[in-house]
Design a protein around this motif. Structure first.
Motif, mmCIF file in Angstrom:
data_model
loop_
_atom_site.group_PDB
_atom_site.id
_atom_site.type_symbol
_atom_site.label_atom_id
_atom_site.label_comp_id
_atom_site.label_asym_id
_atom_site.label_seq_id
_atom_site.Cartn_x
_atom_site.Cartn_y
_atom_site.Cartn_z
ATOM 1 N N GLY A 186 0.818 -1.204 0.000
ATOM 2 C CA GLY A 186 0.000 0.000 0.000
ATOM 3 C C GLY A 186 0.852 1.254 0.000
ATOM 4 O O GLY A 186 1.917 1.298 0.606
ATOM 5 N N LYS A 187 0.401 2.272 -0.735
ATOM 6 C CA LYS A 187 1.121 3.548 -0.790
ATOM 7 C C LYS A 187 0.126 4.675 -1.023
ATOM 8 O O LYS A 187 -0.725 4.573 -1.897
ATOM 9 C CB LYS A 187 2.148 3.497 -1.931
ATOM 10 C CG LYS A 187 2.863 4.806 -2.201
ATOM 11 C CD LYS A 187 3.974 5.031 -1.213
ATOM 12 C CE LYS A 187 4.536 6.440 -1.331
ATOM 13 N NZ LYS A 187 5.387 6.772 -0.184
ATOM 14 N N ARG A 188 0.241 5.731 -0.213
ATOM 15 C CA ARG A 188 -0.621 6.899 -0.425
ATOM 16 C C ARG A 188 0.245 8.113 -0.704
ATOM 17 O O ARG A 188 1.371 8.189 -0.243
ATOM 18 C CB ARG A 188 -1.386 7.266 0.858
ATOM 19 C CG ARG A 188 -2.157 6.215 1.502
ATOM 20 C CD ARG A 188 -2.573 6.697 2.911
ATOM 21 N NE ARG A 188 -3.827 6.062 3.256
ATOM 22 C CZ ARG A 188 -4.994 6.588 2.983
ATOM 23 N NH1 ARG A 188 -5.085 7.783 2.441
ATOM 24 N NH2 ARG A 188 -6.096 5.935 3.282
ATOM 25 N N PHE A 189 -0.320 9.043 -1.453
ATOM 26 C CA PHE A 189 0.301 10.371 -1.593
ATOM 27 C C PHE A 189 -0.714 11.344 -1.010
ATOM 28 O O PHE A 189 -1.683 11.684 -1.685
ATOM 29 C CB PHE A 189 0.579 10.697 -3.055
ATOM 30 C CG PHE A 189 1.595 9.779 -3.681
ATOM 31 C CD1 PHE A 189 2.937 9.888 -3.352
ATOM 32 C CD2 PHE A 189 1.203 8.809 -4.590
ATOM 33 C CE1 PHE A 189 3.871 9.044 -3.925
ATOM 34 C CE2 PHE A 189 2.135 7.969 -5.168
ATOM 35 C CZ PHE A 189 3.468 8.071 -4.837
ATOM 36 N N GLY A 190 -0.509 11.769 0.214
ATOM 37 C CA GLY A 190 -1.491 12.611 0.881
ATOM 38 C C GLY A 190 -2.798 11.843 0.993
ATOM 39 O O GLY A 190 -2.828 10.727 1.516
ATOM 40 N N GLY A 191 -3.890 12.389 0.439
ATOM 41 C CA GLY A 191 -5.166 11.713 0.528
ATOM 42 C C GLY A 191 -5.396 10.724 -0.605
ATOM 43 O O GLY A 191 -6.382 9.982 -0.612
ATOM 44 N N PHE A 192 -4.480 10.710 -1.572
ATOM 45 C CA PHE A 192 -4.678 9.861 -2.747
ATOM 46 C C PHE A 192 -4.069 8.483 -2.520
ATOM 47 O O PHE A 192 -2.886 8.362 -2.192
ATOM 48 C CB PHE A 192 -4.034 10.538 -3.963
ATOM 49 C CG PHE A 192 -4.110 9.711 -5.210
ATOM 50 C CD1 PHE A 192 -5.315 9.555 -5.878
ATOM 51 C CD2 PHE A 192 -2.981 9.079 -5.704
ATOM 52 C CE1 PHE A 192 -5.388 8.787 -7.024
ATOM 53 C CE2 PHE A 192 -3.041 8.311 -6.850
ATOM 54 C CZ PHE A 192 -4.257 8.167 -7.514
ATOM 55 N N VAL A 193 -4.905 7.457 -2.672
ATOM 56 C CA VAL A 193 -4.404 6.098 -2.489
ATOM 57 C C VAL A 193 -3.864 5.591 -3.830
ATOM 58 O O VAL A 193 -4.631 5.359 -4.764
ATOM 59 C CB VAL A 193 -5.511 5.164 -1.979
ATOM 60 C CG1 VAL A 193 -4.947 3.769 -1.735
ATOM 61 C CG2 VAL A 193 -6.108 5.722 -0.707
ATOM 62 N N ASN A 243 7.085 1.852 0.579
ATOM 63 C CA ASN A 243 5.672 1.501 0.740
ATOM 64 C C ASN A 243 5.274 1.681 2.207
ATOM 65 O O ASN A 243 6.097 1.538 3.105
ATOM 66 C CB ASN A 243 5.408 0.066 0.288
ATOM 67 C CG ASN A 243 6.399 -0.921 0.863
ATOM 68 O OD1 ASN A 243 7.597 -0.812 0.611
ATOM 69 N ND2 ASN A 243 5.918 -1.856 1.657
ATOM 70 N N GLU A 244 3.994 2.019 2.419
ATOM 71 C CA GLU A 244 3.548 2.247 3.791
ATOM 72 C C GLU A 244 3.048 0.972 4.442
ATOM 73 O O GLU A 244 3.236 0.759 5.634
ATOM 74 C CB GLU A 244 2.452 3.319 3.812
ATOM 75 C CG GLU A 244 3.037 4.718 3.772
ATOM 76 C CD GLU A 244 2.324 5.619 2.783
ATOM 77 O OE1 GLU A 244 1.171 5.323 2.425
ATOM 78 O OE2 GLU A 244 2.938 6.613 2.361
ATOM 79 N N THR A 245 2.374 0.140 3.670
ATOM 80 C CA THR A 245 1.902 -1.131 4.235
ATOM 81 C C THR A 245 2.356 -2.266 3.333
ATOM 82 O O THR A 245 2.769 -2.043 2.195
ATOM 83 C CB THR A 245 0.360 -1.164 4.323
ATOM 84 O OG1 THR A 245 -0.151 -0.971 3.001
ATOM 85 C CG2 THR A 245 -0.184 -0.097 5.243
ATOM 86 N N GLY A 246 2.285 -3.456 3.876
ATOM 87 C CA GLY A 246 2.604 -4.641 3.078
ATOM 88 C C GLY A 246 4.097 -4.915 3.031
ATOM 89 O O GLY A 246 4.901 -4.210 3.633
ATOM 90 N N SER A 247 4.445 -5.974 2.325
ATOM 91 C CA SER A 247 5.853 -6.352 2.264
ATOM 92 C C SER A 247 6.220 -6.840 0.870
ATOM 93 O O SER A 247 5.369 -7.254 0.087
ATOM 94 C CB SER A 247 6.135 -7.451 3.284
ATOM 95 O OG SER A 247 5.506 -8.641 2.865
#
Lengths: 246, 319
Positions: free
Chosen positions: A12-19, A57-61
């Motif tokens: 998972g990766k976000r840029f501000g509010g955009f997923v 990445n913010e979540t996951g592996s």
């Protein structure tokens, strides 16, 4: 089940509010040719950047070749055997074509633990071999500014190949090329795959993707919506909806 | 040419320069020559980060001053011979370079340059408020008149700076032809592509800031003995920062020859202007030349000459 070369789990990766990426799972077996498609802004390049360590990445592996890649920066991943080419070619403009290829040889191949350092002669040989492979033989002393667009793409692929990767991620290597040039690059990628390199091809040109891929993965709005045999995937109702609308 | 052959050749030239100056038997030549050589070291040091890696450092004066103030500190605390002070100054400013690099190298382009400028201001404020090294009053460093074997003290200082210049040039040239130099060039060209090719960009940039900082500090170490009285305004002066940038830019930033040519040319010109016109004209000259070169020959003198000369030479092979 055989061991997978690449295992992406809930990325998972976000840029501000955009997923940009929303829990993407993907596994790729050694030697596979995988096509990755999706409309503009669907997160393909973000996925590549997260795999290669350009973005975190913010979540996951991500597991590659049996190793967890979290916390590793881009050059460490390259040294582990993951190479990429850039969507817009990014050669080192102040260096000759030959020197462009020397960089991964000096910094990725020679830096691998346990690897023997290449001698000057071996390095030169390897450069010549790579240039021959992509069809740029004889241009070793030219500068990138002297190359045509298609040759620049070939240089980009050759430089990625120079790091002696297990996995090559080709990010839109054919955008803007003519019909015959596209065929050239596809043939080149197939040749690389035949040498035992796993290839992920990210592409908009469906003719190229269809002729190259053994498996097709579709990303839409950061989610994986299809993953399977190319002829089945393009008939998938959801994929049709994403591309053509309802 | 192997690096030690180069070092020998450089040393031979340096020895010739020294004996020529001795033969002229005028201390002024040593006095002026010292300043020119000091700029050779500063320009070469700046170029390691600015030219090879493409990171423009506006804070050269700060590194120079750290070297000079290391000398002032040890002059009071523990008198040491100048070569030892040069080494200590190199370590001090090298560490500051490393620290600055670590804090600022995530910044790119203009932001990095602004951060180096801020470093100079911070360090100057620190020194101004540090009473032990003289604070804003400045510090006197009384030097002996004579040195055994060599003669007058200014000759001794000249000799030290000559050795530093040879050392700096040898380091710069060795980097240029090494794996490190190739890595630096990829950082200048495209950092993202460099990382993708396996180049550890952060580590390389830290090496560059440390080396560049250390050499600048070394150039500053003998300065208090040369000038006799050091105050923050002169040690952190604008001329160092401007010259350190202008000299490589005018000479050419891609090879070790550029900063050397730039420093010899501009340094000598400034010395001549100081004697014949006035010392205030110095920076004006530098400014005008810099503007001229940026417009007419953005690749410097080396860039002007290279098409006629460099094409025939095959590029050096990396190790």
């Amino acid at each position: 089940m055989t061991a997978q070369l690449l295992e992406v789990d809930g990325l998972g990766k976000r840029f501000g509010g955009f997923v940009a990426l929303d829990g993407v799972d993907l596994s790729i077996a050694p030697g596979e040719r995988v096509g990755l498609i999706g409309p503009n802004g669907s997160g393909k390049s973000t996925l590549v950047n997260c795999l290669c360590g350009t973005l975190a990445n913010e979540t996951g592996s991500v597991r590659f070749d049996g190793r967890d890649l979290s916390g590793l920066v881009a050059h460490q991943r390259t040294r582990l055997g993951m190479a990429r080419s850039f969507q817009l070619p990014r050669p080192f403009p102040s260096m000759t074509v030959g020197d462009n290829l020397r960089i991964p040889l000096l910094y990725a191949v020679n830096a691998r633990p346990g690897a023997a350092h290449l001698s000057v002669a071996e390095t030169r040989e390897r450069c010549a071999e790579l240039l021959g492979l992509v069809g740029l033989a004889g241009r070793v002393h030219d500068y990138p500014r002297d190359l045509t667009q298609v040759d620049m793409r070939k240089l980009e692929l050759a430089r990625a190949m120079a790091s002696d990767p297990k996995l090559l991620i080709a990010d839109e290597a054919m955008a803007g090329l003519s019909h015959s040039e596209v065929s050239d690059i596809v043939a080149l990628l197939v040749r690389l795959n035949e040498r035992g390199i796993t290839v992920i091809l990210i592409e908009h040109i469906m003719r190229a993707v269809m002729s190259f891929s053994q498996r097709l993965v579709v990303l839409v709005s950061g989610k994986k919506i299809a993953d399977g045999r190319p002829d089945e995937v393009i008939r998938d109702a959801e994929v049709e909806r994403a591309y053509l609308g309802q | 040419m192997r690096w030690w052959t180069f070092l020998l050749a450089c040393s031979a030239v340096a020895a010739a320069v020294f004996f020529a100056a001795c033969w002229l038997a005028n201390d002024y030549y040593f006095f002026a020559g010292y300043t020119v050589l000091q700029f050779v070291v500063l320009a070469t040091a700046w170029n390691i980060l600015g030219g090879y890696c493409g990171y423009v450092n506006f804070g050269s004066a700060a590194f120079f001053a750290v070297g000079a103030y290391t000398t002032v500190f040890f002059h009071k605390a523990l008198p040491l011979p100048i070569p030892a002070l040069v080494l200590l100054a190199g370590i001090a400013s090298g560490l500051i370079g490393l620290g600055t690099g670590y804090l600022t190298l995530r910044l790119r382009g203009a932001f990095f340059s602004i951060a180096t400028l801020a470093l100079a201001v911070v360090l100057q404020t620190l020194v101004v408020n540090w009473n032990y090294v003289g604070g804003s009053r400045g510090a006197y460093v009384v030097r002996p008149n004579e040195v055994a074997l060599i003669g007058s003290y200014v000759q001794y200082l000249f000799l030290i700076m000559l050795a530093l210049a040879v050392g700096a040039l040898a380091v710069a040239r060795a980097i240029e032809r090494s794996r490190l130099g190739f890595g630096f060039a990829t950082i200048r060209d495209d950092e993202l592509a460099a990382e993708a090719s396996g180049v550890p960009t952060l580590k390389l940039k830290l090496i560059a800031t440390t080396l560049s900082g250390a050499l600048m500090g070394m150039a500053g170490a003998p300065f208090p003995y040369y000038i006799g009285y050091l105050e923050p305004a002169s040690a952190f002066g604008l001329p160092y920062a401007v010259n350190a940038i202008a000299m490589p830019m005018i000479g050419g930033t891609t090879s070790w020859v550029g900063p050397l040519i730039g420093a010899l040319l501009l340094g000598t010109l400034q010395q001549v202007a100081t004697v014949t016109i006035s010392s205030a004209v110095n920076l004006l000259l530098v400014g005008l030349l810099l503007v001229g070169f940026v417009i007419v020959a953005p690749k410097g003198i080396v860039g002007l000459v290279q098409p006629y000369w460099g094409r025939k030479r095959k590029r050096a092979e990396p190790p």
